[in-house]
Design a protein around this motif. Sequence first.
Motif, short mmCIF file in Angstrom:
data_model
loop_
_atom_site.label_atom_id
_atom_site.label_comp_id
_atom_site.label_asym_id
_atom_site.label_seq_id
_atom_site.Cartn_x
_atom_site.Cartn_y
_atom_site.Cartn_z
N ALA A 26 0.84 -1.20 0.00
CA ALA A 26 0.00 0.00 0.00
C ALA A 26 0.87 1.25 0.00
O ALA A 26 0.57 2.25 -0.64
N ALA A 27 1.98 1.17 0.71
CA ALA A 27 2.83 2.35 0.86
C ALA A 27 3.67 2.58 -0.40
O ALA A 27 3.76 3.70 -0.89
N GLY A 29 4.42 2.83 -4.03
CA GLY A 29 3.60 2.96 -5.23
C GLY A 29 4.11 4.09 -6.07
O GLY A 29 5.30 4.43 -6.05
N LEU A 30 3.20 4.71 -6.80
CA LEU A 30 3.58 5.83 -7.65
C LEU A 30 4.19 6.94 -6.82
O LEU A 30 5.02 7.70 -7.29
N GLY A 31 3.76 7.03 -5.55
CA GLY A 31 4.29 8.06 -4.66
C GLY A 31 5.80 7.98 -4.53
O GLY A 31 6.49 9.01 -4.49
N ASN A 32 6.34 6.78 -4.50
CA ASN A 32 7.79 6.62 -4.32
C ASN A 32 8.54 6.83 -5.62
O ASN A 32 9.60 7.45 -5.65
N TYR A 113 -4.87 9.14 -9.02
CA TYR A 113 -3.86 8.07 -8.99
C TYR A 113 -4.11 7.10 -10.15
O TYR A 113 -3.18 6.58 -10.77
N PHE A 234 1.69 11.05 2.26
CA PHE A 234 1.20 10.38 1.06
C PHE A 234 1.93 9.06 0.84
O PHE A 234 1.33 8.02 0.61
N SER A 235 3.25 9.12 0.93
CA SER A 235 4.04 7.94 0.61
C SER A 235 3.80 6.81 1.60
O SER A 235 3.75 5.65 1.23
N SER A 237 1.09 6.43 3.17
CA SER A 237 -0.38 6.20 3.18
C SER A 237 -1.01 6.56 4.52
O SER A 237 -1.92 5.87 4.99
N MET A 240 -5.39 8.85 6.53
CA MET A 240 -6.70 8.67 5.90
C MET A 240 -7.35 7.32 6.17
O MET A 240 -8.35 7.00 5.53
N THR A 242 -6.28 4.21 5.68
CA THR A 242 -5.84 3.01 4.97
C THR A 242 -5.06 2.10 5.89
O THR A 242 -5.29 0.90 5.98
N SER A 328 -1.39 -0.14 -4.25
CA SER A 328 -1.70 1.09 -3.52
C SER A 328 -3.14 1.53 -3.80
O SER A 328 -3.85 1.99 -2.92
N SER A 331 -5.66 -0.18 -1.79
CA SER A 331 -5.72 0.27 -0.40
C SER A 331 -6.39 1.64 -0.29
O SER A 331 -6.95 1.98 0.75
N LEU A 332 -6.31 2.43 -1.35
CA LEU A 332 -6.95 3.75 -1.30
C LEU A 332 -8.46 3.63 -1.22
O LEU A 332 -9.13 4.49 -0.66
N1 PFF Z 1 1.40 5.49 -0.57
C1 PFF Z 1 0.97 5.39 -1.93
C2 PFF Z 1 2.12 5.76 -2.82
O1 PFF Z 1 3.15 6.20 -2.33
O2 PFF Z 1 1.99 5.61 -4.03
C3 PFF Z 1 -0.23 6.24 -2.21
C4 PFF Z 1 -1.31 6.09 -1.19
C5 PFF Z 1 -1.89 4.85 -0.99
C6 PFF Z 1 -1.66 7.15 -0.41
C7 PFF Z 1 -2.84 4.69 -0.02
C8 PFF Z 1 -2.61 7.03 0.56
C9 PFF Z 1 -3.18 5.79 0.74
F1 PFF Z 1 -4.08 5.66 1.65
#
Ligand code: PFF
Length: 454
Positions: A26-27, A29-32, A113, A234-235, A237, A240, A242, A328, A331-332
């Motif tokens: 979940a953590a 993902g595109l964020g990283n 996303y 964000f990265s 998660s 929120m 999740t 990810s 999980s969102l």
């Molecule tokens: N953490 C995910 C990422 O870095 O791509 C994005 C994300 C997933 C943000 C789940 C929030 C969340 F609840």
Amino acid sequence: MPSSDQQSIHGQWSSRWTFIMAATGAAVGLGNIWKFPYLTGIHGGSAFVLIYILCVAALGIPMMMAEVMLGRRGRQTPVNTMRALAAENNASQGWQLIGWFGTFAGMLILSYYSVIGGWTLGYILHSVSGNFSGLNGNGASTLFGDFVGNPFVQVGWHTMFMIITMYIVARGVKSGLEKAVTYLMPALFVLLLVLVGYAMTTGYFMKGLDYLFTPDFSQLTGTSIHTAMGQAFFSLSLGMGTIMIYGSYVPKSTSIAGASIAIAVFDTMVALLAGMAIFPIVFANALEPGAGPSLLFETIPVAFGNMAGGTLFGTLFFVLLLIAAWTSSISLIEPAVTLMIEKFNMTRWQAAIWIGLATWLLGFGTAFSFNIWSEATVFEMTFFENLDYLTSNLMLPLGGIFIAVFAGWLMTKDNSQDELDMKSEVGYSIWRILIRFIAPIAVSIVLLHAIGVY
Ligand code: PFF
């Protein structure tokens, strides 16, 4: 009464390791891989990286422990978990709003996303078709410009991405997710190492490292601190629900502190490796570090286009990135889907379809932000940029403040001590100081500055 001896009606992870892998899924993902490098580029490099790492360590880890802890004690969707925990700790039922707020944030984030997830799908096709072959920086920019410039193409890939996400969600977390993450996350990690290996051959590796790691505080501004903090939320998660919901599937015997640290370290390593792969390529090809959301899609094709076996590796890279995005995105949306099931008695399939449709429609705004609506700005930002700012920079940190206050001030010490069950008394005290004081105060200071209060 909440008790983590019970199980969630939605299932339970088979082991501590599956929880770590799923939460890492979940953590990471595109964020990283997409967002962290481009934000680093926009904010001038090392100072941003340093603040980011500080935020992960001092805010991210304690916040993650708090969310897992609340989830495991409540064992329900975040809204109902907060309701049960508020009752257990004699707090106001208003705390349920944390759950609603986070659930909504998840839908907003997924709407954009999914568009970026669609880019990875499109780039798998480009790679298989050999379109990266011999590409230079200019060629990669043109390829990307043509790709995002077409609204139909954007909506098409976004639709595909939403379908594959909602399909897994509809089938339930356990059957779909566990298997996917256990093998594929390590594979992505290995491929990133290959890319870093390529970056070492460009002649600009040291320049890349210097850019990322030699502190240059002249680049530090209020905005970059705020963005680095938002990116840490964000990265990981956080903020929120999740992680709260993944926590609700955690077996009683799992050490929350150990698992949270492992997830945060892994997540940060992936982001840093992505940076170490991308920036040397940026400098070697005279690309612009501050290019923005296009950065990954303009650099990685150049690397694969000029590497032996590039078509194969390039395809593999985008497939793995797709999977990282997929785990990810699941999980969102999991909080919204479980909320519909618990509140409105829907089946998992019905819930997935309704929530999926609403999110898909909202995603059009982002799909068009790169073409027909690129000039349509509010506060000088496109639809996509506004949504990203609203969620990462405002909603997640705000959610985080409330979660920290609840975990630190409203949940009784006995309850949090019992649930965290830490071996070290000192460790627990450090956590409690971070979650009661440091996290809420630091996040509030940054947020108040961002909205112009001082
Ligand atoms: N953490 C995910 C990422 O870095 O791509 C994005 C994300 C997933 C943000 C789940 C929030 C969340 F609840």
